[in-house]
Design an enzyme around this catalytic site. Structure first.
Site, PDB file in Angstrom:
ATOM      1  N   CYS A 134       0.795  -1.124  -0.011  1.00 27.74           N
ATOM      2  CA  CYS A 134      -0.043  -0.036  -0.139  1.00 27.74           C
ATOM      3  C   CYS A 134       0.908   1.247   0.048  1.00 27.74           C
ATOM      4  CB  CYS A 134      -1.079  -0.081   1.166  1.00 27.74           C
ATOM      5  SG  CYS A 134      -1.908   1.293   1.174  1.00 27.74           S
ATOM      6  N   CYS A 137      -0.474   4.219   2.182  1.00 27.93           N
ATOM      7  CA  CYS A 137      -0.088   3.831   3.695  1.00 27.93           C
ATOM      8  C   CYS A 137       1.243   3.995   4.024  1.00 27.93           C
ATOM      9  CB  CYS A 137      -0.405   2.500   4.038  1.00 27.93           C
ATOM     10  SG  CYS A 137      -2.090   1.922   3.223  1.00 27.93           S
ATOM     11  N   ASP A 138       2.195   3.592   3.195  1.00 33.84           N
ATOM     12  CA  ASP A 138       3.561   3.502   3.661  1.00 33.84           C
ATOM     13  C   ASP A 138       4.415   4.414   2.977  1.00 33.84           C
ATOM     14  OD1 ASP A 138       2.691   1.571   5.455  1.00 33.84           O
ATOM     15  OD2 ASP A 138       3.092   0.082   3.989  1.00 33.84           O
TER      16      ASP A 138
END
Ligand code: NAP
Length: 305
Positions: A134, A137-138
């Protein structure tokens, strides 16, 4: 004996939330079972959605929240629980969860899909230590670093565009010499100066001690291997349906629940909507359409019953 619902909707991504909205408007006694308290499914981790009519360029999270607010405003009921199985014998079905059992006349399975894994050495060992599924997200952990995205679909392209804004350099490793994702996204990706396409190449292994240091790729045409010095590897090689709990209960095809546009499965009164069902095009707009079609099927089933 507890309440008997008209419909239990499993999952709260776009398909489940659209079904909840249509169920409320049809005045059905419905409940949505969601695994996580934050609804939205895959859309939540999409950086930008540019192909959902009426809300051009909206953040995925914001769109997911809009769907949820809409369902909330109409009075949809949500419960956080995890489905273990559905017992379909008799007219009243039982949705057995870790927390409770829900009795219902019909069920809509809208559990969506998760990330497919590569299955190469280093992937599992370095997950969370530079290997991610992701980018939104990261991605922030890789500011100013070098990363690689593996895949050639919409998600891989979107991830690479997103990462190019943060990273010094982004490699896109794709097993063919042509991308699969939307043409407009391809054009944008190929125009970026800090993105290098690694065509006709597959990832062999990810190396590093406690953190990603290297991605080894091999060219499928020349058989040459190449070592890419990267600190992050973003795997975007497609999705796999979240259907394991329903095996043996409904007919499946490659893990997807077999159902047509009417969302009816092989089990009467059980419907499948969104990415978890067999279909040609998996988009937010088609997931939402499934939610509406599934509720229409539920209403028909309940009146014929
Ligand atoms: P996808 O469209 O299935 O693409 C997966 C990509 O990974 C393909 O390029 C595929 O290569 C490659 N791949 C698959 N297995 C691989 C392996 N073992 N090793 C190396 N490469 C591999 O999946 P996605 O990008 O995750 O998207 C999922 C669905 O959501 C799609 O239907 C997509 O259209 C939709 N989506 C749409 C949007 C949008 O419209 N903006 C955004 C996100 C997602 P090949 O090309 O060679 O098959």
């Amino acid at each position: 004996m507890g309440e008997i619902y008209d419909v239990v909707i499993i999952g709260s991504g776009p398909a489940g939330l659209a079904a909840a909205i249509y169920a409320e408007r049809a005045e059905l006694n419905a409940i949505v079972i969601e695994k996580n308290v934050v609804s939205g499914g895959q859309v939540l981790t999409t950086y930008e959605v540019d192909n959902y009519p009426g809300v051009q360029g909206i953040g995925g999270y914001d769109l997911g929240m809009k769907f949820r607010e809409h369902a909330d405003k109409l009075g949809a009921e949500f419960v956080e629980d995890e489905v273990l199985r559905i017992e379909t014998e008799g007219k009243i079905k039982k949705v057995v969860c870790t927390g409770d059992t829900y009795r219902t006349r019909t069920v809509i399975i809208a559990t969506g899909a998760g990330h497919r894994k590569l299955g190469i050495p280093g992937e599992e060992e370095l997950a969370g230590m530079g290997v991610s599924y992701c980018a939104t997200c990261d991605g922030a952990f890789f500011k100013g670093r070098t990363t690689a995205v593996i895949g050639g679909g919409d998600v891989a392209i979107e991830d690479a565009i997103f990462l190019s804004r943060l990273c010094r350099k982004v490699y896109v490793v794709h097993r063919r010499d042509e991308l699969r994702g939307a043409k407009s996204l391809q054009k944008k990706l190929l125009s970026l100066d800090n993105v290098e396409m690694v065509w006709d190449s597959v990832a062999e292994r990810i190396e590093g001690e406690d953190k990603v240091e290297k991605l080894v790729v091999s060219n499928v045409k020349t058989k040459e291997t190449r070592e890419l010095e990267v600190q992050g590897v973003f795997v975007a090689v497609g999705i796999t349906p979240n259907s394991a709990s329903f095996e043996g209960m409904v007919e499946m095809e490659n893990g997807y629940i077999k159902a047509g546009e009417d969302c009816a499965t092989s089990c009467p009164g059980v419907f499948a909507a969104g990415d978890v069902r067999t279909k040609a095009l998996r988009q937010i707009v088609t997931a939402v359409a499934d939610g509406a079609n599934a509720i229409t099927g539920v209403e028909r089933y309940l009146t014929e019953d």
